[in-house]
Design an enzyme around this catalytic site. Structure first.
Site, PDB file in Angstrom:
ATOM      1  N   HIS A 162       0.831  -1.198   0.000  1.00  0.00           N
ATOM      2  CA  HIS A 162       0.000   0.000   0.000  1.00  0.00           C
ATOM      3  C   HIS A 162       0.867   1.249   0.000  1.00  0.00           C
ATOM      4  O   HIS A 162       1.965   1.255   0.536  1.00  0.00           O
ATOM      5  CB  HIS A 162      -0.991   0.025   1.167  1.00  0.00           C
ATOM      6  CG  HIS A 162      -0.373  -0.128   2.526  1.00  0.00           C
ATOM      7  ND1 HIS A 162       0.129  -1.323   3.003  1.00  0.00           N
ATOM      8  CD2 HIS A 162      -0.197   0.766   3.529  1.00  0.00           C
ATOM      9  CE1 HIS A 162       0.586  -1.158   4.238  1.00  0.00           C
ATOM     10  NE2 HIS A 162       0.406   0.114   4.575  1.00  0.00           N
ATOM     11  N   HIS A 216       0.825   5.188   1.043  1.00  0.00           N
ATOM     12  CA  HIS A 216       0.167   6.203   1.855  1.00  0.00           C
ATOM     13  C   HIS A 216       0.222   7.549   1.145  1.00  0.00           C
ATOM     14  O   HIS A 216       1.292   7.957   0.689  1.00  0.00           O
ATOM     15  CB  HIS A 216       0.878   6.381   3.200  1.00  0.00           C
ATOM     16  CG  HIS A 216       0.827   5.200   4.096  1.00  0.00           C
ATOM     17  ND1 HIS A 216      -0.121   5.063   5.076  1.00  0.00           N
ATOM     18  CD2 HIS A 216       1.619   4.100   4.166  1.00  0.00           C
ATOM     19  CE1 HIS A 216       0.092   3.929   5.725  1.00  0.00           C
ATOM     20  NE2 HIS A 216       1.140   3.329   5.186  1.00  0.00           N
TER      21      HIS A 216
END
Length: 134
Positions: A98, A100
């Site tokens: 992921h 951010h």
């Protein structure tokens, strides 16, 4: 091992989605560092970015400008930071790749570790504003 992001993708856990396509999604971080903190993730589970093909890494990062611009528009943030951690020693909490996107505000300064807890209503309203800016 279960993955909370895979559970969000499967609809087992609610997520405040900002963007979706066949390969990626973006949603608000449930415990944001600041208002509008969002994640971009591939739908396919990979624990680390080094587990992915280079072109897939590029596709994930290519979504960042579009989503970040919408976050800045919706939140009125002055800037944003990017983060992408790989492995526990790098403070990767969820073992699913992921990215951010963390909005930054001149009047608040840049804090990396402070987390807030937002209500579902606050996150829903913010997600709606960001989606409309995409």
């Amino acid at each position: 091992m279960t993955c909370i992001f895979c559970d969000i993708l499967d609809g087992k856990i609610d997520g405040h989605f900002l963007y979706e396509d066949d390969s990626h999604v973006s949603f608000l971080d449930k415990y944001p560092i600041d208002v509008g903190h969002s994640l971009v993730i591939p739908r396919e589970h990979h624990e680390r970015i080094t587990d992915m093909a280079s072109e897939d890494v590029g596709k994930a990062f290519s979504l960042v400008p579009k989503i970040a611009k919408a976050i800045l528009t919706a939140t009125g943030a002055d800037a944003f930071s990017l983060g992408q951690n790989n492995g526990r020693a790098a403070k990767q909490i969820i073992p699913h790749v992921h990215i951010h996107i963390i909005p930054r505000y001149n009047h608040k300064g840049t804090i990396w570790t402070k987390r807030q807890i937002s209500t579902d209503d606050e996150l829903s309203e913010l997600a709606k504003k960001i989606r409309s800016a995409i």
